[in-house]
Design an enzyme around this catalytic site. Structure first.
Site, mmCIF file in Angstrom:
data_model
loop_
_atom_site.group_PDB
_atom_site.id
_atom_site.type_symbol
_atom_site.label_atom_id
_atom_site.label_comp_id
_atom_site.label_asym_id
_atom_site.label_seq_id
_atom_site.Cartn_x
_atom_site.Cartn_y
_atom_site.Cartn_z
ATOM 1 C CG HIS A 85 -2.053 -0.813 1.309
ATOM 2 N ND1 HIS A 85 -2.403 -1.544 2.426
ATOM 3 C CD2 HIS A 85 -2.999 -1.065 0.378
ATOM 4 C CE1 HIS A 85 -3.521 -2.214 2.173
ATOM 5 N NE2 HIS A 85 -3.904 -1.943 0.943
ATOM 6 C CB CYS A 106 -2.268 0.263 8.694
ATOM 7 S SG CYS A 106 -0.962 0.047 7.508
HETATM 8 N N1 ARG Z 1 -3.461 -7.336 6.480
HETATM 9 C C1 ARG Z 1 -3.850 -6.133 5.840
HETATM 10 C C2 ARG Z 1 -3.782 -6.302 4.329
HETATM 11 O O1 ARG Z 1 -2.893 -6.958 3.857
HETATM 12 C C3 ARG Z 1 -2.968 -5.001 6.275
HETATM 13 C C4 ARG Z 1 -3.437 -3.676 5.795
HETATM 14 C C5 ARG Z 1 -2.498 -2.564 6.116
HETATM 15 N N2 ARG Z 1 -3.088 -1.308 5.858
HETATM 16 C C6 ARG Z 1 -2.496 -0.255 5.289
HETATM 17 N N3 ARG Z 1 -3.136 0.864 5.238
HETATM 18 N N4 ARG Z 1 -1.310 -0.342 4.735
HETATM 19 O O2 ARG Z 1 -4.601 -5.821 3.609
#
Ligand code: ARG
Length: 291
Positions: free
Chosen positions: A182, A276
């Site tokens: 992300h 996150c």
């Molecule tokens: N386990 C989640 C995923 O892989 C983690 C999300 C992390 N969020 C972020 N905003 N980077 O989607």
């Protein structure tokens, strides 16, 4: 309320930093676990201490509140362990809400769950998107511009959709390293004109775009990026980030910010940290559900 850095707390002369109070949305990790693997950080074989995750999360929330920010909480839904990563739940700019449409079926039910919270809390302009986008995990606002990630989760067609909906220019950036899937794992917004980022997480062209847009940006070492140091939240003065990102903490201090190291190691097992777990409700009024 605004908080200004005491001049003596700055080691180098620079712009005076001012914290702006924000309204944030968070989701308590009551049902947090790592039961599937959709990013390289997740290992379902590794035990997760949910009680410790809750304690670490509470401390993050209390830190925001002690800095004068308002934190709303959304009820966690059993069976949606990643709902704690509220940044992915939607994108909110100028009080307008773009819903999230997840790439993996394990998370798809989070999109409607978050949108339901927005419609029950006085937000009127809400769009259910056509294309996959993982919310403010991939849409970051820097002043009047939106930086938008793609490569792993958000579909580049969602960038145009966001530009049309918000009426803000959207600059697409392509991620290449699966560890930084992300945009908010590879880049953090520090002020309306400043960012910090990990160049190696981007394609050469996107790296060049960032270099041109932010020639003086703080760049992270691989070690600081690997402890999720870029998964940071800044209010313009205080920068909350993982405490293990010691290099970035020193660089931020030099730039006149007030870095606050947080311990969110349990939540890192799901591939997320400070940013996150935080969704900024940009443009929403600061107190009370109706605005
Ligand atoms: N386990 C989640 C995923 O892989 C983690 C999300 C992390 N969020 C972020 N905003 N980077 O989607």
């Amino acid at each position: 309320m605004t908080v200004t850095a005491a001049p003596e707390s700055r080691t180098a002369p620079g712009p005076a930093r001012t914290a702006l109070p924000r309204r944030l949305l968070m989701c308590r990790p009551e049902h947090f676990e790592v039961s599937y693997r959709i990013n390289p950080w997740m290992d379902p074989a590794k035990p997760v201490d949910t009680a410790l995750a809750l304690t670490q999360w509470e401390l993050l929330k209390e830190t925001y509140e002690s800095l004068g920010h308002t934190v709303d909480v959304i009820e966690p839904v059993p069976g949606l362990p990643d709902m704690v990563y509220a940044a992915n739940g939607a994108t909110v700019f100028d009080g307008k809400v773009l819903g999230a449409r997840f790439r993996h079926r394990e998370r798809t039910a989070e999109g409607p769950a978050y949108l339901d919270w927005f419609s029950r809390n006085g937000f009127e302009e809400i769009l259910w998107p056509e294309h996959i986008n993982e919310g403010a995990g991939d849409f970051l606002r820097v002043g009047g511009t939106v930086l938008a990630g793609s490569g792993f989760r958000t579909d580049p067609r969602a960038h145009a959709e966001a530009q049309e909906f918000f009426g803000l220019p959207v600059v697409g950036l392509t991620l290449t390293d699966p560890d930084y899937y992300h945009l908010d794992t590879a880049l953090a917004v520090l002020s309306p004109t400043e960012v910090m980022y990990h160049p190696e997480a981007f394609t050469p062209g996107s790296r060049e775009v960032l270099r041109r847009m932010f020639p003086r940006a703080v760049t992270a070492t691989a070690a600081d990026a690997a402890v999720f140091g870029l998964n940071a939240f800044s209010d313009g003065l205080n920068v909350l980030l993982p405490e293990a990102a010691t290099g970035l903490i020193a660089r931020l201090r030099e730039r006149g910010f007030n870095p606050l190291g947080m311990d969110l190691t349990e939540l890192l097992k799901g591939g997320g940290s400070v940013k996150c777990c935080t969704l900024e409700l940009h443009g929403a009024c600061l107190r009370g559900p109706s605005w």
